[in-house]
Design a protein around this motif. Structure first.
Motif, PDB file in Angstrom:
ATOM      1  N   ALA A 202       0.884  -1.174   0.000  1.00 45.76           N
ATOM      2  CA  ALA A 202       0.000   0.000   0.000  1.00 45.76           C
ATOM      3  C   ALA A 202       0.916   1.217   0.000  1.00 45.76           C
ATOM      4  O   ALA A 202       1.774   1.353   0.879  1.00 45.76           O
ATOM      5  CB  ALA A 202      -0.892  -0.009   1.236  1.00 45.76           C
ATOM      6  N   GLN A 203       0.770   2.059  -1.011  1.00 41.03           N
ATOM      7  CA  GLN A 203       1.696   3.188  -1.169  1.00 41.03           C
ATOM      8  C   GLN A 203       0.951   4.515  -1.010  1.00 41.03           C
ATOM      9  O   GLN A 203      -0.182   4.656  -1.489  1.00 41.03           O
ATOM     10  CB  GLN A 203       2.347   3.130  -2.553  1.00 41.03           C
ATOM     11  CG  GLN A 203       3.227   1.894  -2.739  1.00 41.03           C
ATOM     12  CD  GLN A 203       3.572   1.640  -4.189  1.00 41.03           C
ATOM     13  OE1 GLN A 203       2.710   1.632  -5.051  1.00 41.03           O
ATOM     14  NE2 GLN A 203       4.849   1.421  -4.449  1.00 41.03           N
ATOM     15  N   PHE A 204       1.632   5.457  -0.389  1.00 41.66           N
ATOM     16  CA  PHE A 204       1.018   6.770  -0.137  1.00 41.66           C
ATOM     17  C   PHE A 204       2.044   7.884  -0.306  1.00 41.66           C
ATOM     18  O   PHE A 204       3.204   7.723   0.042  1.00 41.66           O
ATOM     19  CB  PHE A 204       0.504   6.871   1.305  1.00 41.66           C
ATOM     20  CG  PHE A 204      -0.424   5.772   1.717  1.00 41.66           C
ATOM     21  CD1 PHE A 204      -1.788   5.887   1.525  1.00 41.66           C
ATOM     22  CD2 PHE A 204       0.077   4.614   2.313  1.00 41.66           C
ATOM     23  CE1 PHE A 204      -2.642   4.865   1.907  1.00 41.66           C
ATOM     24  CE2 PHE A 204      -0.773   3.596   2.702  1.00 41.66           C
ATOM     25  CZ  PHE A 204      -2.138   3.725   2.499  1.00 41.66           C
ATOM     26  N   HIS A 205       1.576   9.011  -0.818  1.00 43.57           N
ATOM     27  CA  HIS A 205       2.284  10.280  -0.661  1.00 43.57           C
ATOM     28  C   HIS A 205       1.586  10.979   0.495  1.00 43.57           C
ATOM     29  O   HIS A 205       0.361  11.130   0.474  1.00 43.57           O
ATOM     30  CB  HIS A 205       2.155  11.149  -1.915  1.00 43.57           C
ATOM     31  CG  HIS A 205       2.783  10.542  -3.132  1.00 43.57           C
ATOM     32  ND1 HIS A 205       4.147  10.396  -3.269  1.00 43.57           N
ATOM     33  CD2 HIS A 205       2.231  10.042  -4.270  1.00 43.57           C
ATOM     34  CE1 HIS A 205       4.404   9.833  -4.442  1.00 43.57           C
ATOM     35  NE2 HIS A 205       3.264   9.594  -5.072  1.00 43.57           N
ATOM     36  N   ASN A 206       2.355  11.401   1.480  1.00 42.28           N
ATOM     37  CA  ASN A 206       1.758  12.123   2.612  1.00 42.28           C
ATOM     38  C   ASN A 206       2.265  13.556   2.628  1.00 42.28           C
ATOM     39  O   ASN A 206       3.482  13.785   2.574  1.00 42.28           O
ATOM     40  CB  ASN A 206       2.140  11.463   3.942  1.00 42.28           C
ATOM     41  CG  ASN A 206       1.587  10.054   4.074  1.00 42.28           C
ATOM     42  OD1 ASN A 206       0.569   9.727   3.474  1.00 42.28           O
ATOM     43  ND2 ASN A 206       2.255   9.229   4.859  1.00 42.28           N
ATOM     44  N   ILE A 207       1.361  14.502   2.712  1.00 45.50           N
ATOM     45  CA  ILE A 207       1.750  15.910   2.780  1.00 45.50           C
ATOM     46  C   ILE A 207       1.169  16.480   4.066  1.00 45.50           C
ATOM     47  O   ILE A 207      -0.049  16.407   4.295  1.00 45.50           O
ATOM     48  CB  ILE A 207       1.225  16.685   1.558  1.00 45.50           C
ATOM     49  CG1 ILE A 207       1.896  16.134   0.294  1.00 45.50           C
ATOM     50  CG2 ILE A 207       1.496  18.181   1.693  1.00 45.50           C
ATOM     51  CD1 ILE A 207       1.268  16.606  -0.981  1.00 45.50           C
ATOM     52  N   GLY A 208       2.069  17.013   4.919  1.00 43.74           N
ATOM     53  CA  GLY A 208       1.583  17.433   6.226  1.00 43.74           C
ATOM     54  C   GLY A 208       2.125  18.766   6.693  1.00 43.74           C
ATOM     55  O   GLY A 208       3.137  19.273   6.198  1.00 43.74           O
ATOM     56  N   LEU A 209       1.447  19.349   7.671  1.00 40.86           N
ATOM     57  CA  LEU A 209       1.869  20.570   8.352  1.00 40.86           C
ATOM     58  C   LEU A 209       1.812  20.303   9.842  1.00 40.86           C
ATOM     59  O   LEU A 209       0.885  19.639  10.321  1.00 40.86           O
ATOM     60  CB  LEU A 209       0.927  21.730   8.022  1.00 40.86           C
ATOM     61  CG  LEU A 209       1.049  22.370   6.644  1.00 40.86           C
ATOM     62  CD1 LEU A 209      -0.086  23.359   6.444  1.00 40.86           C
ATOM     63  CD2 LEU A 209       2.400  23.070   6.491  1.00 40.86           C
ATOM     64  N   GLY A 210       2.811  20.859  10.577  1.00 39.76           N
ATOM     65  CA  GLY A 210       2.779  20.574  12.002  1.00 39.76           C
ATOM     66  C   GLY A 210       3.519  21.587  12.830  1.00 39.76           C
ATOM     67  O   GLY A 210       4.056  22.574  12.311  1.00 39.76           O
ATOM     68  N   ILE A 211       3.532  21.333  14.128  1.00 38.39           N
ATOM     69  CA  ILE A 211       4.270  22.181  15.068  1.00 38.39           C
ATOM     70  C   ILE A 211       5.263  21.316  15.840  1.00 38.39           C
ATOM     71  O   ILE A 211       5.034  20.129  16.058  1.00 38.39           O
ATOM     72  CB  ILE A 211       3.337  22.919  16.057  1.00 38.39           C
ATOM     73  CG1 ILE A 211       2.400  21.916  16.759  1.00 38.39           C
ATOM     74  CG2 ILE A 211       2.546  24.007  15.371  1.00 38.39           C
ATOM     75  CD1 ILE A 211       1.642  22.519  17.916  1.00 38.39           C
TER      76      ILE A 211
END
Lengths: 234, 237
Positions: free
Chosen positions: A210-219
């Motif tokens: 199972a393949q994913f591109h993950n795009i995230g924002l965080g602190i």
């Protein structure tokens, strides 16, 4: 206790240890007037850190010719991470998080409506300090597990089914420091979970990963002023 | 004594809690249900829905969706060439079904088996060639012009529109035949109700057996061939 819970338990212990270290170091800093003055007088932010704790929200984008890429759709998900600089900018990072997915094409996945993936992993990486306020880091996963809990709703009944996998991940992040302690960050990761699903030979390869591109924002909350090696050598 | 009671209550509570939880299906497993769907002339049938269910049986097979234990594990449709290959979850259960839904025009087919101790070779349920029969609607009107006090019995014996086959470890169990079994529609005609009309659905090309007792109380059996999709049958004593 299965390996997943053991991993999560170990990770929580690691987080508690890191938090404890934060408080100890914070106390140390308060007890040292010279350091406080240094912070006040000098606008430059600290460069070498012991590590950080972070929280990010990310959007998983399933991809590839596999059951996730063809049959699932991402929803807002999250990760908690604890990163420790072992020697200078070389680091080890641990992450726990949940990935939320909904089924867009149940004819290729089997009939279920949504999936919650509980994922844990440890990764090794290196960070570049670009400017006073910006950092760029990259890591690659060395060990990790993921449990896909698939929920079936049918005629007001609910049931579930689980698939197990091993996390392979490559992650990059870009930090913008707001202060000595806090930073906002953007991160991208490519995740390739190796699945343990057994399927008929003609569709086995479709369920192998199972393949994913993950795009995230965080602190991020930064901890300490020295890497682990320096801390031990003192 | 109190301890025994407490322990018993605890165990019962745990058992109740465990039995109340949602069911879990076979982990890390996918199966395929494969086959070819054709009509009675051997022509492929496309866009026929094929569904995989577990715990769906409740005494009849027109009732999918009405049983609280029903779970749909996977579904799909046959292609233009009549082939289907349905990816599904798997469950180990006494009532595991693959339901080929012929819709309003064709008969339905059900493959039933126990998967409690059986997993098919290569995780594939190969149903082979499935023939769905075209439906025919039979409208009838029975009239008795010489009603008497003695009721006359009249009945139709016709093929049921659905086919249920039961398999044991992949082999058809011929001792349990529920495939297009005979249905009987019978009624009495007497002086109070000298005429009876109605309809039923059976298979196009099948035979319907008519049984009645005439005014001389003689039993008569006749057979008619249903050779039209809308078949009308009128009978007058």
């Amino acid at each position: 206790m299965n390996s997943h819970f053991r991993n999560r338990f170990c990770f929580i212990i690691l987080l508690l240890f890191a938090l404890n270290t934060t408080f100890v170091l914070a106390q140390d800093e308060n007890e040292s007037p010279s350091k406080n003055e240094e912070v006040k007088d000098n606008s430059k932010l600290k460069q070498q850190r012991l590590g950080f704790l972070s929280f990010d929200a990310f959007m998983p984008i399933p991809t590839g010719d596999n059951f996730a890429g063809k049959g699932l759709q991402g929803k807002t998900s999250y990760n908690f991470k604890a990163q420790l600089f072992v020697y200078k900018q070389f680091f080890i990072v641990g992450a726990v998080g949940d990935t939320y997915l909904k089924t867009k094409e149940s004819t290729v996945t089997g009939n279920y409506s949504k999936t919650t993936v509980v994922n844990d992993y440890l990764a090794l990486g290196y960070e570049l300090i670009l400017t006073d306020k910006t950092r760029l880091g990259a890591s690659i996963g060395v060990v990790g597990t993921s449990i896909y809990k698939n929920t079936i709703f049918f005629e007001n009944n609910e049931a579930y089914q689980k698939d197990y996998g091993k996390v392979n991940i490559f992650d990059v992040y870009f930090d913008y420091q707001l202060s000595d302690s806090f930073a906002l960050y953007f991160n991208y990761s490519y995740r390739n979970d190796k699945m343990e699903i057994k399927a008929p030979s003609e569709i086995q390869s479709f369920f192998d990963k199972a393949q994913f591109h993950n795009i995230g924002l965080g602190i991020k909350l930064y901890i300490g002023e020295k890497d682990l090696f320096s801390l031990i050598m003192e | 004594m109190n301890k025994i009671l407490q322990t018993s209550l605890l165990l019962i509570s745990i058992l109740i809690l465990k039995s109340c939880g949602p069911p879990e299906f076979e982990k890390n497993t996918r199966i395929l249900a494969k086959g070819l769907i054709q009509n009675q002339d051997g022509d492929p049938l496309s866009e026929i829905e094929v569904s995989v269910y577990t715990s769906a049986y409740n005494g009849g097979f027109y009732v999918f969706g009405s049983n609280q234990d029903d779970y749909l594990l996977g579904n799909g449709f046959s292609s233009a060439s009549g082939l289907f290959s349905v990816t599904s979850l798997f469950d180990k259960d006494d009532d595991f079904y693959i339901y080929v839904n012929g819709g309003d025009d064709y008969s339905s087919y059900i493959y039933k088996t126990s998967t409690e101790d059986y997993t098919p070779n290569d995780l594939t349920f190969d149903l082979g060639t499935i023939t769905l029969e075209k439906f025919a609607n039979v409208q009838f009107q029975i009239t008795n012009n010489n009603p008497s006090e003695t009721p006359f019995y009249f009945s139709f014996t016709y093929k049921d529109k659905n086919c249920l086959e039961i398999f044991e470890e992949g082999v058809l169990d011929i001792s349990q035949n529920f495939c297009h079994i005979d249905d009987v529609l019978g009624f009495s005609i007497n002086e109070n109700s000298p005429q009876r009309s109605g309809e039923f659905t059976t298979l196009l090309g099948s035979e319907v057996t008519i049984y009645y007792t005439n005014n001389d109380d003689i039993e008569v059996t006749e057979t008619i061939l249903i050779d039209q999709e809308n078949f009308t049958y009128e009978f007058t004593f």
